[in-house]
Design a protein around this motif. Structure first.
Motif, PDB file in Angstrom:
ATOM      1  N   THR A 219       0.875  -1.175   0.000  1.00  0.00           N
ATOM      2  CA  THR A 219       0.000   0.000   0.000  1.00  0.00           C
ATOM      3  C   THR A 219       0.911   1.222   0.000  1.00  0.00           C
ATOM      4  OG1 THR A 219      -0.057   0.180   2.423  1.00  0.00           O
ATOM      5  CG2 THR A 219      -1.768  -1.198   1.372  1.00  0.00           C
ATOM      6  N   LEU A 220       0.364   2.362  -0.414  1.00  0.00           N
ATOM      7  CA  LEU A 220       1.181   3.579  -0.363  1.00  0.00           C
ATOM      8  C   LEU A 220       1.571   3.905   1.079  1.00  0.00           C
ATOM      9  CD1 LEU A 220      -0.258   6.078  -3.004  1.00  0.00           C
ATOM     10  CD2 LEU A 220       1.737   4.593  -3.167  1.00  0.00           C
ATOM     11  N   SER A 221       0.668   3.630   2.015  1.00  0.00           N
ATOM     12  CA  SER A 221       0.987   3.878   3.426  1.00  0.00           C
ATOM     13  C   SER A 221       2.173   3.042   3.889  1.00  0.00           C
ATOM     14  CB  SER A 221      -0.223   3.571   4.311  1.00  0.00           C
ATOM     15  OG  SER A 221      -1.273   4.458   4.044  1.00  0.00           O
ATOM     16  N   ALA A 222       2.183   1.769   3.507  1.00  0.00           N
ATOM     17  CA  ALA A 222       3.288   0.893   3.907  1.00  0.00           C
ATOM     18  C   ALA A 222       4.594   1.327   3.255  1.00  0.00           C
ATOM     19  CB  ALA A 222       2.964  -0.554   3.547  1.00  0.00           C
ATOM     20  N   ILE A 223       4.515   1.754   2.005  1.00  0.00           N
ATOM     21  CA  ILE A 223       5.714   2.219   1.303  1.00  0.00           C
ATOM     22  C   ILE A 223       6.222   3.507   1.966  1.00  0.00           C
ATOM     23  CG2 ILE A 223       6.630   3.060  -0.899  1.00  0.00           C
ATOM     24  CD1 ILE A 223       4.466   1.204  -2.237  1.00  0.00           C
ATOM     25  N   ALA A 224       5.306   4.398   2.321  1.00  0.00           N
ATOM     26  CA  ALA A 224       5.688   5.635   3.010  1.00  0.00           C
ATOM     27  C   ALA A 224       6.334   5.324   4.358  1.00  0.00           C
ATOM     28  CB  ALA A 224       4.473   6.537   3.197  1.00  0.00           C
ATOM     29  N   LYS A 225       5.800   4.356   5.068  1.00  0.00           N
ATOM     30  CA  LYS A 225       6.373   3.949   6.359  1.00  0.00           C
ATOM     31  C   LYS A 225       7.805   3.465   6.155  1.00  0.00           C
ATOM     32  CE  LYS A 225       6.145   2.576  10.711  1.00  0.00           C
ATOM     33  NZ  LYS A 225       6.222   3.524  11.782  1.00  0.00           N
ATOM     34  N   GLN A 226       8.023   2.704   5.095  1.00  0.00           N
ATOM     35  CA  GLN A 226       9.357   2.169   4.801  1.00  0.00           C
ATOM     36  C   GLN A 226      10.361   3.278   4.507  1.00  0.00           C
ATOM     37  OE1 GLN A 226       9.455  -0.759   1.646  1.00  0.00           O
ATOM     38  NE2 GLN A 226      11.609  -0.387   1.265  1.00  0.00           N
ATOM     39  N   PHE A 227       9.953   4.261   3.704  1.00  0.00           N
ATOM     40  CA  PHE A 227      10.900   5.293   3.274  1.00  0.00           C
ATOM     41  C   PHE A 227      10.965   6.509   4.186  1.00  0.00           C
ATOM     42  CE2 PHE A 227      10.292   2.879  -0.606  1.00  0.00           C
ATOM     43  CZ  PHE A 227      11.609   2.706  -0.997  1.00  0.00           C
ATOM     44  N   TYR A 228       9.850   6.846   4.815  1.00  0.00           N
ATOM     45  CA  TYR A 228       9.799   8.068   5.623  1.00  0.00           C
ATOM     46  C   TYR A 228       9.557   7.805   7.108  1.00  0.00           C
ATOM     47  CZ  TYR A 228       8.959   9.906   0.922  1.00  0.00           C
ATOM     48  OH  TYR A 228       9.031  10.189  -0.418  1.00  0.00           O
ATOM     49  N   ASN A 229       9.400   6.534   7.478  1.00  0.00           N
ATOM     50  CA  ASN A 229       9.069   6.171   8.860  1.00  0.00           C
ATOM     51  C   ASN A 229       7.778   6.821   9.321  1.00  0.00           C
ATOM     52  OD1 ASN A 229      11.290   4.447   9.376  1.00  0.00           O
ATOM     53  ND2 ASN A 229      12.586   6.252   9.612  1.00  0.00           N
ATOM     54  N   ASP A 230       6.888   7.109   8.374  1.00  0.00           N
ATOM     55  CA  ASP A 230       5.606   7.742   8.692  1.00  0.00           C
ATOM     56  C   ASP A 230       4.609   7.384   7.600  1.00  0.00           C
ATOM     57  OD1 ASP A 230       3.459   9.337   9.383  1.00  0.00           O
ATOM     58  OD2 ASP A 230       4.575  11.224   9.318  1.00  0.00           O
ATOM     59  N   SER A 231       3.673   6.518   7.919  1.00  0.00           N
ATOM     60  CA  SER A 231       2.706   6.069   6.908  1.00  0.00           C
ATOM     61  C   SER A 231       1.826   7.209   6.406  1.00  0.00           C
ATOM     62  CB  SER A 231       1.843   4.929   7.460  1.00  0.00           C
ATOM     63  OG  SER A 231       1.125   5.350   8.601  1.00  0.00           O
ATOM     64  N   ALA A 232       1.686   8.263   7.198  1.00  0.00           N
ATOM     65  CA  ALA A 232       0.855   9.397   6.801  1.00  0.00           C
ATOM     66  C   ALA A 232       1.462  10.176   5.627  1.00  0.00           C
ATOM     67  CB  ALA A 232       0.627  10.332   7.984  1.00  0.00           C
ATOM     68  N   GLU A 233       2.705   9.911   5.294  1.00  0.00           N
ATOM     69  CA  GLU A 233       3.381  10.594   4.183  1.00  0.00           C
ATOM     70  C   GLU A 233       3.036   9.978   2.827  1.00  0.00           C
ATOM     71  OE1 GLU A 233       5.379  13.314   4.160  1.00  0.00           O
ATOM     72  OE2 GLU A 233       5.091  13.625   6.293  1.00  0.00           O
TER      73      GLU A 233
END
Length: 85
Positions: free
Chosen positions: A43-57
């Protein structure tokens, strides 16, 4: 082979599988910056969590890929996404 040996072998196989999955999820660099190939279940949230440590990104990734994504909820395995810094 004992039951404990079998359990150890299964555990080793699972760890190897997880390690390979993590390696597959690493971003690669391109002329335009980082890119990521979507895997099944992402999901985009999971990918954001991986790269930015914040799923909201996740919207940061969506905005960078608006020409190929119609909705943040509709990504498919195999798509290549730009990951902005």
């Amino acid at each position: 082979m004992s039951i404990l040996d079998n359990i150890k072998n299964i555990g080793d196989e699972l760890l190897h599988s997880v390690d390979n999955n993590v390696e597959d999820k690493k971003a690669t660099d391109s002329a335009d910056g980082r890119v990521y190939t979507v895997k099944s279940g992402d999901t985009l949230s999971a990918i954001a969590k991986q790269f930015y440590n914040d799923s909201a990104e996740y919207m940061k990734i969506f905005e960078a890929n608006k020409e190929t994504l119609s909705s943040p909820d509709q990504i498919v395995a195999g798509q290549v996404l730009r990951i902005p810094e």
